[in-house]
Motif scaffolding. Structure first.
Motif, mmCIF file in Angstrom:
data_model
loop_
_atom_site.group_PDB
_atom_site.id
_atom_site.type_symbol
_atom_site.label_atom_id
_atom_site.label_comp_id
_atom_site.label_asym_id
_atom_site.label_seq_id
_atom_site.Cartn_x
_atom_site.Cartn_y
_atom_site.Cartn_z
ATOM 1 N N LEU A 2 0.868 -1.168 0.000
ATOM 2 C CA LEU A 2 0.000 0.000 0.000
ATOM 3 C C LEU A 2 0.909 1.223 0.000
ATOM 4 O O LEU A 2 1.715 1.406 0.909
ATOM 5 N N ARG A 3 0.754 2.048 -1.030
ATOM 6 C CA ARG A 3 1.654 3.191 -1.208
ATOM 7 C C ARG A 3 0.868 4.495 -1.193
ATOM 8 O O ARG A 3 -0.232 4.582 -1.741
ATOM 9 N N TRP A 4 1.429 5.495 -0.578
ATOM 10 C CA TRP A 4 0.821 6.813 -0.513
ATOM 11 C C TRP A 4 0.903 7.479 -1.887
ATOM 12 O O TRP A 4 1.958 7.518 -2.505
ATOM 13 N N GLY A 5 -0.225 7.961 -2.376
ATOM 14 C CA GLY A 5 -0.215 8.621 -3.671
ATOM 15 C C GLY A 5 -1.577 9.184 -4.023
ATOM 16 O O GLY A 5 -2.549 9.055 -3.266
ATOM 17 N N ASP A 6 -1.639 9.789 -5.187
ATOM 18 C CA ASP A 6 -2.878 10.398 -5.692
ATOM 19 C C ASP A 6 -3.052 9.985 -7.149
ATOM 20 O O ASP A 6 -3.015 10.822 -8.057
ATOM 21 N N PRO A 7 -3.238 8.692 -7.418
ATOM 22 C CA PRO A 7 -3.253 8.224 -8.809
ATOM 23 C C PRO A 7 -4.469 8.657 -9.609
ATOM 24 O O PRO A 7 -4.410 8.669 -10.834
ATOM 25 N N ASP A 8 -5.574 8.991 -8.950
ATOM 26 C CA ASP A 8 -6.775 9.367 -9.697
ATOM 27 C C ASP A 8 -7.168 10.830 -9.508
ATOM 28 O O ASP A 8 -8.260 11.245 -9.899
ATOM 29 N N GLY A 9 -6.279 11.622 -8.894
ATOM 30 C CA GLY A 9 -6.539 13.037 -8.749
ATOM 31 C C GLY A 9 -7.595 13.406 -7.732
ATOM 32 O O GLY A 9 -8.099 14.535 -7.726
ATOM 33 N N ARG A 10 -7.894 12.502 -6.823
ATOM 34 C CA ARG A 10 -8.930 12.759 -5.823
ATOM 35 C C ARG A 10 -8.360 13.033 -4.443
ATOM 36 O O ARG A 10 -9.098 13.083 -3.461
#
Length: 277
Positions: free
Chosen positions: A216-224
């Protein structure tokens, strides 16, 4: 780049030819990160030499993998410089060349070159000195993507954790703590990068081939907005680089293992060179 927070010196690069395309130089890291590159590239100090007993007490999949990936008596080198080529999704799939220094858990610098609208785009992603950053420019002058701060740092640290299997010697280092999984082809590595510990699930074939790594990685892959999302890499084929056997090709992206994986996969690359130190 594109949510990957995907990677010396000032020496000249040698042109290389991408399959089906024009020559593309292997990039050197921009001047602003050469100091970070040099620090990460420092040779391993007094490395021990690999022996079978060093895997005693590790989960069976890890023992199989390390016995397959590291030659007997090899110095346990904990830094690698990689040269790769492949495709990255920036709207559409675009070819790239990259050079990377990877020293888990301390960090990485990834310098790459691609094209956008027919024009060259180049830059770097890094995690070093406890912080993350990405900086990309069109024609080496026009900013197209940049980022820093706590969210970028946390995401970049997750990338370092996911890529640690590309440096097999780190699997038995003090920054990695193993536990078995219910599946006898998997084990969970608790990898400490900076202030955070990441649970990385590593999958190994019965013959010792590395198959995947996920977390589980911290990120914003879908822009939400930023949050934890499944992220992973699929490893295919193999190549021997000195005393170490590595996956030949890597496919990585968000929503690993789920229905959205075809949407989340955004990078595919082949390892052309790997120099351990």
């Amino acid at each position: 780049m594109t949510g990957y927070i995907p990677h010396h010196g000032s020496r000249a690069t040698t042109p290389a030819r991408l399959p089906g395309g024009a020559p593309s130089a292997v990039p050197a890291p921009p001047g602003r990160v050469r100091r970070d590159w040099a620090a990460l590239a420092a040779p391993t100090v007094s490395p021990a030499r690999f022996a079978p007993h060093m895997t005693d007490g590790l989960p069976a999949p890890v023992t199989r993998w390390l016995a397959h990936a590291i030659a007997p008596g090899a110095p346990l080198l904990e830094t690698v410089e990689l040269v790769t080529h492949g495709e990255i999704r920036m709207g559409t799939w675009r070819r790239f060349r990259a050079r990377q220094i990877l020293a888990p858990p301390r960090g990485l610098v990834w310098a790459a070159r691609s094209h956008l609208a027919g024009l060259p785009v180049s830059g770097y992603d890094r995690y070093s000195g406890g912080t993350g950053e990405m900086r990309w420019r069109l024609l080496r002058a026009v900013p197209v993507m940049s980022g820093s701060g706590p969210d970028v740092t946390r995401s970049a640290a997750g990338r370092v954790a996911c890529e640690f299997p590309l440096v097999p010697a780190t699997a038995r280092g003090t920054a990695v703590r193993w536990e078995p999984a219910d599946d006898d082809r998997q084990a969970v590595a608790h990898v400490r990068v900076g202030r955070e510990e990441f649970a990385v699930t590593v999958r190994v074939s019965p013959s010792g081939h590395l198959e995947s790594a996920s977390l589980l990685r911290w990120g914003d892959p879908d822009g939400r907005g930023y949050g934890k999302h499944p992220f992973g890499a699929v490893f295919e084929g193999e190549a021997r680089f000195g005393d170490f056997t590595l996956p030949r090709t890597v496919r990585a992206g968000w929503w690993f293992g789920g229905d959205r994986w075809p949407e989340g996969e955004f990078i595919r690359f082949t390892v052309d060179e790997a120099a351990y130190r």
